[in-house]
Design an enzyme around this catalytic site. Sequence first.
Site, PDB file in Angstrom:
ATOM      1  N   HIS A 117       0.838  -1.198   0.000  1.00 32.20           N
ATOM      2  CA  HIS A 117       0.000   0.000   0.000  1.00 32.20           C
ATOM      3  C   HIS A 117       0.871   1.245   0.000  1.00 32.20           C
ATOM      4  CE1 HIS A 117      -2.782   3.008   1.745  1.00 32.20           C
ATOM      5  NE2 HIS A 117      -3.724   2.294   1.160  1.00 32.20           N
ATOM      6  N   SER A 141      -4.685  -2.395  -6.093  1.00 36.22           N
ATOM      7  CA  SER A 141      -4.843  -2.681  -4.670  1.00 36.22           C
ATOM      8  C   SER A 141      -5.698  -3.925  -4.512  1.00 36.22           C
ATOM      9  CB  SER A 141      -5.470  -1.483  -3.944  1.00 36.22           C
ATOM     10  OG  SER A 141      -6.722  -1.137  -4.512  1.00 36.22           O
ATOM     11  N   ALA A 176     -10.196   7.793  -6.748  1.00 36.21           N
ATOM     12  CA  ALA A 176     -10.368   6.355  -6.821  1.00 36.21           C
ATOM     13  C   ALA A 176     -11.271   6.040  -8.000  1.00 36.21           C
ATOM     14  CB  ALA A 176     -10.995   5.827  -5.527  1.00 36.21           C
ATOM     15  N   GLY A 304      -9.327  18.979  -7.161  1.00 36.49           N
ATOM     16  CA  GLY A 304      -8.177  19.238  -6.305  1.00 36.49           C
ATOM     17  C   GLY A 304      -8.311  20.502  -5.467  1.00 36.49           C
TER      18      GLY A 304
END
Length: 341
Positions: A117, A141, A176, A304
């Site tokens: 990770h 992941s 994500a 952002g």
Amino acid sequence: MTAIAPAELEHWSQALLEASGLGAAHAETVAVSLVHANRRGTDSHGVARLPVYSSALRGGTMNRDPAPRIEREHGAVALVDADRGPGQVAGVFATDLSIELARRYGAGVVAVHRSSHYGAAGYYAIRAAEAGMVGVSTTNSEPFVVPYGGVDHALGTNPIAIAAPTPDGIWDTDMATSQVAVNKIFNARDEGRTIPEGWGVDEEGRTTTDPAKVYAAVPLGGYKGYALALLVEVLSGVLSGSGVGHGIGRIYEGEAQDVGHFHLAIDIERLAGREHAGQLLARLLGDLKAVPPAPGFDEVLLPGEPEQRTQAERERDGIPLPPTLWTTLGELSAELGVATP
């Protein structure tokens, strides 16, 4: 809610990692990366991950003395062996190598395997942008997301991050490919909070607001997020020769991992030129901000921008740690013999 200064939180995190067996230099790298996520409000990838990192380091499923190395290098492309250490150690090593290659060839592509990770993907893209590059970073992941139309989890939350310099700073985004990062679901579970509908499903594939009943997360935007997650799996896992899907290993279940990362740096000077590209990006961002807000919105936000505002606030007021996390880190400190702030 207890607030703590970012520098103090970095010091505490580093001490916990060192007490878990990680060398000082590597512990500092990991601590800075985790607190960077907290500074920007991405708490799901911040110091809340310290307990599982400590467990992996002490249990031997994460190498406490890793030495990332270049396994192959052909022109602007390189493969890095992470030596099964913390993902941040290999991630910084690979990002810096991609920057070096970009300065030499115009672009640098670095894939990483045998990693773990690595925290928030945006940390590495921003690092490249700070060096004057366009930076891209992705990682696969452990599976926790159902494929579109499926019931069993088969892919990770597989983030995509990109950053680029502007005349007065850096623009970045980190997302994500699942509806939310899985750690947001874990954090809600640990803090006894419900989650919004549409974040996760139970074992029968039905949406649930109880994080304790979440069996799997769902792709961002349905089939499009599913495709993006698979794209990240190809870039991060397939290109690097890492584990993919269920072959990655589950850190939260005490398994060793073989996570793959992808790092890309592009020297803007070789294309539009840094000054001209920066001006174009600033103009584009300004045009977006100038769009009148729709009903129910106060303004048009840039990707952002919420994170940048949170960072400014937390640099001033400190990073808030929920009571549950404060207690958990306190217990870990006592177990490891580390003083709490």
